[in-house]
Design an enzyme around this catalytic site. Structure first.
Site, PDB file in Angstrom:
ATOM      1  NE  ARG A 149      -3.494  -2.200   2.915  1.00  0.00           N
ATOM      2  CZ  ARG A 149      -3.218  -3.285   3.622  1.00  0.00           C
ATOM      3  NH1 ARG A 149      -2.025  -3.393   4.226  1.00  0.00           N
ATOM      4  NH2 ARG A 149      -4.097  -4.258   3.755  1.00  0.00           N
ATOM      5  CE  LYS A 173      -6.319  -0.648   4.790  1.00  0.00           C
ATOM      6  NZ  LYS A 173      -7.654  -0.939   4.230  1.00  0.00           N
ATOM      7  CG  HIS A 274      -5.810  -8.863   2.078  1.00  0.00           C
ATOM      8  ND1 HIS A 274      -5.974  -9.380   0.803  1.00  0.00           N
ATOM      9  CD2 HIS A 274      -5.624  -7.526   1.902  1.00  0.00           C
ATOM     10  CE1 HIS A 274      -5.895  -8.419  -0.082  1.00  0.00           C
ATOM     11  NE2 HIS A 274      -5.687  -7.280   0.551  1.00  0.00           N
TER      12      HIS A 274
END
Length: 304
Positions: A149, A173, A274
């Site tokens: 990202r 994240k 993820h």
């Protein structure tokens, strides 16, 4: 400050401290809740006990009428639902106006993916033999080569690089750390950027006493911003005929090409960071769609 605004502050603090949500997510929720409070204040509502389901529905309708995208409206509704659930659980109110309101399920949007040929055109184009040129080449190679990202790329510090071992440490994240492999042209481009002293040259422009630990630096010798990475992608994309290239497109392309090359879905989930395998599974759909497009454009009798 109204009672409702104080409640929103407590909820946002909970998201940061207890839920450990990503800063960008918290910032988006803060904007949504600020708009929610302003909407309710216009109605003379300053206490969570006074909010009704109709107030929430009218707020969401106002967001739609203002032209907000479906994804933004759904995020705002999620923020409001989360707020009221938190307030009830913490016994700060007995009213639960969003209990029976559901967030609409969004149709899956397949991400844009570049072909391997277009990626090659992007990364094999001539880059200026300057500190900025070598930095830009390395940044694009790492975005695609590691599937990062944009925030993960700009967040890389020198201590996160283990090029001899073939990996980089990534902060994803929710401050979740993971390891991403780096090999081939991505490692080569990053090594050139470092060993040719391009980074050192950029760092020499820094006027601060606190030397930046960032891998990718701007012309002032400080950490490269996300906006700058967007501009780099657009600049070099446009040079090879790819208009509006977004950094995330390189991540999507990485994932799709990995699957097409036979990568295991669970391994890809780990590399991409993820939390849920269902997020990774969208690339199986992209891969099938991509294969069908290639087939239709290549087979002489595919279109009847």
């Amino acid at each position: 400050m109204s009672n409702l605004e104080r409640c929103c502050g407590e909820y946002l603090n909970y998201l940061v401290v207890e839920r450990n949500l990503a800063s960008n997510t918290v910032a988006a929720y803060r904007r949504d809740l600020r708009a929610y409070c302003a909407f309710l204040n216009d109605r003379g509502i300053e206490d969570a006990d006074d909010i009704t389901r109709r107030d929430v529905e009218d707020f969401i309708a106002a967001r739609r009428e203002a032209g907000s995208a479906d994804a933004s409206v759904n995020r705002a509704l999620s923020a409001v639902k989360g707020l009221h659930k938190f307030l009830v659980r913490e016994q700060l109110t007995s009213a639960h106006p969003t209990l029976t309101i559901r967030v609409p399920k969004q149709a899956d949007r397949l991400p844009e993916v570049l072909s391997i040929e277009r990626v090659s055109r992007l990364l094999d184009q001539p880059f200026a033999q300057t500190p900025a040129g070598e930095r830009d080449h390395a940044a694009l190679e790492v975005l695609y080569g590691c599937g990062l990202r944009v925030s993960e790329l700009t967040g890389l510090d020198m201590r996160d690089l283990f090029l001899d071992e073939g990996f980089v440490r990534v902060m994803g994240k929710g401050s979740k750390e993971r390891i991403a492999p780096i090999t081939g042209t991505a490692r080569d481009a990053l090594s050139r950027y470092l060993h040719n002293r391009a980074r050192d040259s950029l760092l020499s422009h820094c006027r601060s006493l606190n030397v930046s630990p960032a891998v990718f630096l701007n012309a002032r010798g400080t950490r490269l911003s996300r906006q700058s990475v967007h501009a780099i992608c657009e600049k070099y994309g446009r040079a090879v005929g790819i208009e509006g290239l977004h950094p995330h497109t390189l991540r999507h392309s990485f994932a799709t090409h990995m699957l097409a090359g036979g990568a295991d879905l669970r391994v890809l989930q780990e590399i991409l960071g993820h939390a849920d395998i269902s997020t990774t599974q969208i690339y199986t759909h992209v891969d099938r769609t991509h294969l069908r497009e290639v087939y239709l454009s290549s087979h002489p009798r595919a279109r009847g």
